[in-house]
Each structure stands twice: as structure tokens, then as C-alpha cells.
Design a protein around this motif. Structure first.
Motif, PDB file in Angstrom:
ATOM      1  N   VAL A  68     -25.785  75.576  44.997  1.00 26.04           N
ATOM      2  CA  VAL A  68     -26.535  76.956  45.004  1.00 26.04           C
ATOM      3  C   VAL A  68     -27.852  76.756  44.294  1.00 26.04           C
ATOM      4  CG1 VAL A  68     -26.471  79.309  44.427  1.00 26.04           C
ATOM      5  CG2 VAL A  68     -24.520  78.243  45.321  1.00 26.04           C
ATOM      6  N   ALA A  69     -27.749  76.056  42.840  1.00 29.86           N
ATOM      7  CA  ALA A  69     -28.814  75.961  42.122  1.00 29.86           C
ATOM      8  C   ALA A  69     -29.801  74.949  42.813  1.00 29.86           C
ATOM      9  CB  ALA A  69     -28.498  75.107  40.932  1.00 29.86           C
ATOM     10  N   ILE A  70     -29.560  74.064  43.524  1.00 32.16           N
ATOM     11  CA  ILE A  70     -30.340  73.152  44.493  1.00 32.16           C
ATOM     12  C   ILE A  70     -31.132  74.250  45.399  1.00 32.16           C
ATOM     13  CG2 ILE A  70     -30.821  71.199  45.847  1.00 32.16           C
ATOM     14  CD1 ILE A  70     -28.454  69.980  44.453  1.00 32.16           C
ATOM     15  N   ASN A  71     -30.530  74.904  46.056  1.00 33.18           N
ATOM     16  CA  ASN A  71     -31.169  75.608  46.846  1.00 33.18           C
ATOM     17  C   ASN A  71     -31.948  76.836  46.496  1.00 33.18           C
ATOM     18  OD1 ASN A  71     -30.093  74.902  49.408  1.00 33.18           O
ATOM     19  ND2 ASN A  71     -28.249  76.222  49.141  1.00 33.18           N
ATOM     20  N   ILE A  72     -31.633  77.486  45.340  1.00 30.74           N
ATOM     21  CA  ILE A  72     -32.714  78.229  44.619  1.00 30.74           C
ATOM     22  C   ILE A  72     -33.720  77.628  44.163  1.00 30.74           C
ATOM     23  CG2 ILE A  72     -32.791  79.451  42.471  1.00 30.74           C
ATOM     24  CD1 ILE A  72     -29.914  80.319  42.806  1.00 30.74           C
ATOM     25  N   TYR A  73     -33.595  76.286  43.647  1.00 33.45           N
ATOM     26  CA  TYR A  73     -34.763  75.522  43.418  1.00 33.45           C
ATOM     27  C   TYR A  73     -35.747  75.277  44.478  1.00 33.45           C
ATOM     28  CZ  TYR A  73     -37.429  71.471  41.500  1.00 33.45           C
ATOM     29  OH  TYR A  73     -38.504  70.752  40.809  1.00 33.45           O
ATOM     30  N   PHE A  74     -35.380  74.680  45.501  1.00 33.17           N
ATOM     31  CA  PHE A  74     -36.044  74.525  46.725  1.00 33.17           C
ATOM     32  C   PHE A  74     -36.703  75.947  47.492  1.00 33.17           C
ATOM     33  CE2 PHE A  74     -34.036  70.490  46.758  1.00 33.17           C
ATOM     34  CZ  PHE A  74     -35.347  69.575  46.606  1.00 33.17           C
ATOM     35  N   SER A  75     -36.006  77.058  47.004  1.00 30.54           N
ATOM     36  CA  SER A  75     -36.441  78.252  47.533  1.00 30.54           C
ATOM     37  C   SER A  75     -37.710  78.660  46.760  1.00 30.54           C
ATOM     38  CB  SER A  75     -35.567  79.389  47.687  1.00 30.54           C
ATOM     39  OG  SER A  75     -34.475  78.985  48.397  1.00 30.54           O
ATOM     40  N   ALA A  76     -37.656  78.271  45.515  1.00 27.26           N
ATOM     41  CA  ALA A  76     -38.797  78.669  44.580  1.00 27.26           C
ATOM     42  C   ALA A  76     -39.797  77.912  44.584  1.00 27.26           C
ATOM     43  CB  ALA A  76     -38.212  78.491  42.930  1.00 27.26           C
ATOM     44  N   ILE A  77     -39.803  76.659  45.108  1.00 25.84           N
ATOM     45  CA  ILE A  77     -40.903  75.642  45.358  1.00 25.84           C
ATOM     46  C   ILE A  77     -41.690  76.382  46.631  1.00 25.84           C
ATOM     47  CG2 ILE A  77     -41.480  73.309  46.271  1.00 25.84           C
ATOM     48  CD1 ILE A  77     -39.340  72.360  44.585  1.00 25.84           C
ATOM     49  N   THR A  78     -40.789  76.641  47.667  1.00 24.81           N
ATOM     50  CA  THR A  78     -41.409  77.238  48.927  1.00 24.81           C
ATOM     51  C   THR A  78     -42.167  78.415  48.486  1.00 24.81           C
ATOM     52  OG1 THR A  78     -39.643  76.037  50.121  1.00 24.81           O
ATOM     53  CG2 THR A  78     -40.927  77.804  51.303  1.00 24.81           C
ATOM     54  N   THR A  79     -41.512  79.390  47.931  1.00 24.29           N
ATOM     55  CA  THR A  79     -41.915  80.676  47.492  1.00 24.29           C
ATOM     56  C   THR A  79     -43.369  80.536  46.598  1.00 24.29           C
ATOM     57  OG1 THR A  79     -40.111  81.578  47.151  1.00 24.29           O
ATOM     58  CG2 THR A  79     -41.941  82.654  46.290  1.00 24.29           C
ATOM     59  N   MET A  81     -45.399  77.852  46.782  1.00 20.77           N
ATOM     60  CA  MET A  81     -46.349  77.357  47.827  1.00 20.77           C
ATOM     61  C   MET A  81     -47.171  78.182  48.506  1.00 20.77           C
ATOM     62  SD  MET A  81     -44.832  73.455  48.755  1.00 20.77           S
ATOM     63  CE  MET A  81     -44.598  74.040  50.410  1.00 20.77           C
ATOM     64  N   VAL A  82     -46.402  79.210  49.013  1.00 17.83           N
ATOM     65  CA  VAL A  82     -46.786  80.214  49.887  1.00 17.83           C
ATOM     66  C   VAL A  82     -47.668  81.413  49.046  1.00 17.83           C
ATOM     67  CG1 VAL A  82     -46.030  82.428  51.071  1.00 17.83           C
ATOM     68  CG2 VAL A  82     -44.890  80.440  51.457  1.00 17.83           C
ATOM     69  N   LEU A  83     -47.136  81.597  47.863  1.00 22.29           N
ATOM     70  CA  LEU A  83     -48.022  82.517  47.087  1.00 22.29           C
ATOM     71  C   LEU A  83     -49.283  81.917  46.820  1.00 22.29           C
ATOM     72  CD1 LEU A  83     -45.346  84.168  44.682  1.00 22.29           C
ATOM     73  CD2 LEU A  83     -46.656  85.084  46.598  1.00 22.29           C
ATOM     74  N   SER A  84     -49.203  80.485  46.424  1.00 20.30           N
ATOM     75  CA  SER A  84     -50.395  79.657  46.042  1.00 20.30           C
ATOM     76  C   SER A  84     -51.536  79.910  47.381  1.00 20.30           C
ATOM     77  CB  SER A  84     -50.128  78.315  45.912  1.00 20.30           C
ATOM     78  OG  SER A  84     -51.369  77.513  45.607  1.00 20.30           O
ATOM     79  N   GLY A  85     -50.903  79.636  48.312  1.00 22.59           N
ATOM     80  CA  GLY A  85     -51.853  79.584  49.602  1.00 22.59           C
ATOM     81  C   GLY A  85     -52.406  81.006  49.748  1.00 22.59           C
ATOM     82  N   LEU A  86     -51.500  82.131  49.369  1.00 22.62           N
ATOM     83  CA  LEU A  86     -51.974  83.428  49.624  1.00 22.62           C
ATOM     84  C   LEU A  86     -53.256  83.812  48.641  1.00 22.62           C
ATOM     85  CD1 LEU A  86     -48.727  85.576  50.360  1.00 22.62           C
ATOM     86  CD2 LEU A  86     -50.718  85.048  52.005  1.00 22.62           C
ATOM     87  N   ASN A  87     -53.118  83.119  47.454  1.00 25.24           N
ATOM     88  CA  ASN A  87     -54.160  83.650  46.471  1.00 25.24           C
ATOM     89  C   ASN A  87     -55.233  82.763  46.634  1.00 25.24           C
ATOM     90  OD1 ASN A  87     -52.466  85.200  44.925  1.00 25.24           O
ATOM     91  ND2 ASN A  87     -51.824  83.460  43.520  1.00 25.24           N
ATOM     92  N   LYS A  88     -55.259  81.711  47.231  1.00 27.71           N
ATOM     93  CA  LYS A  88     -56.364  80.856  47.730  1.00 27.71           C
ATOM     94  C   LYS A  88     -56.905  81.693  48.818  1.00 27.71           C
ATOM     95  CE  LYS A  88     -55.091  76.307  46.032  1.00 27.71           C
ATOM     96  NZ  LYS A  88     -54.698  74.868  46.583  1.00 27.71           N
ATOM     97  N   LEU A  89     -56.252  82.259  49.713  1.00 22.46           N
ATOM     98  CA  LEU A  89     -56.960  82.953  50.757  1.00 22.46           C
ATOM     99  C   LEU A  89     -57.653  84.173  50.466  1.00 22.46           C
ATOM    100  CD1 LEU A  89     -57.317  83.141  53.907  1.00 22.46           C
ATOM    101  CD2 LEU A  89     -55.293  84.397  53.872  1.00 22.46           C
TER     102      LEU A  89
END
Length: 108
Positions: A68-79, A81-89
Motif C-alpha cells: 500500500v505504501a508503494i502504491n501511495i508513493y507512486f500515486s504521489a509521483i504521478t500526481t 507530475m500532473v500538477l507540474s505540467g498544469l502549472n507550466k501550462l
């Protein structure tokens, strides 16, 4: 004959627009697939390393909810990346408010 000129005009106007849209879709698609592939590969590597451990260690990892911790970690990475892309846009569309002193700005 005038119909032919009208069709040529439409092609000249629409082709750059279509090419721009296809490039935007292509870049987004490739970046999404690339990031998804990298995250899946990392997750598969971690899970395969965990499955190589002994049975007692696997039971302890299961009780500790490491999966579960690994899934939360990779979900945080994905989130992130998405937020960084939205901020750059968003920064591309933002108008500049501050101007350097001199030139066209008003000095107090």
C-alpha cells in the motif's frame, strides 16, 4: 474553376491547424505513455524484488502494508507530475504584471 480555388484556400488554411493539433496530441500522448511506462517498470521491479524474499519476510512486509505504501508513493509521483505540467501550462498563459523600471513603466 472557382470551386477548385475555394478548396485550395480551405486546404491552405486548415492544414497548418490540423498539423498543430496533431503535434499537440502526439506530444501529450508520447509523454503520457513514456511516464506511465517508466512508473510501471519501477513498480514491477520493486514488486519482483519483494517477491524474491523469504516467506517470513513477505509476511512481515504484508503486515506492514508495504504494498500500500508503494502504491501511495507512486500515486504521489504521478500526481506531482500532473500538477507540474498544469502549472507550466498555466504560466505560459499568464500575463506579465511587473515591469522593470525605466522604459514604459511609471516611476514613483
Amino acid at each position: 474553376m472557382q470551386f477548385l480555388y475555394g478548396v485550395q484556400l480551405l486546404i491552405m488554411i486548415l492544414m497548418p491547424l490540423i498539423q498543430m493539433v496533431m503535434k499537440a496530441i502526439g506530444i501529450g500522448f508520447v509523454s503520457y505513455l513514456g511516464s506511465n511506462l517508466i512508473i510501471d517498470q519501477a513498480m514491477n521491479y520493486i514488486v519482483s524484488q519483494m517477491s524474491g524474499a523469504g516467506a517470513v519476510v513477505q509476511q512481515i512486509l504484508g503486515l506492514a502494508k508495504i504494498d500500500v505504501a508503494i502504491n501511495i508513493y507512486f500515486s504521489a509521483i504521478t500526481t506531482r507530475m500532473v500538477l507540474s505540467g498544469l502549472n507550466k501550462l498555466q504560466d505560459r498563459k499568464r500575463a506579465q504584471v511587473w515591469r522593470a523600471p525605466g522604459g514604459t513603466s511609471i516611476e514613483a
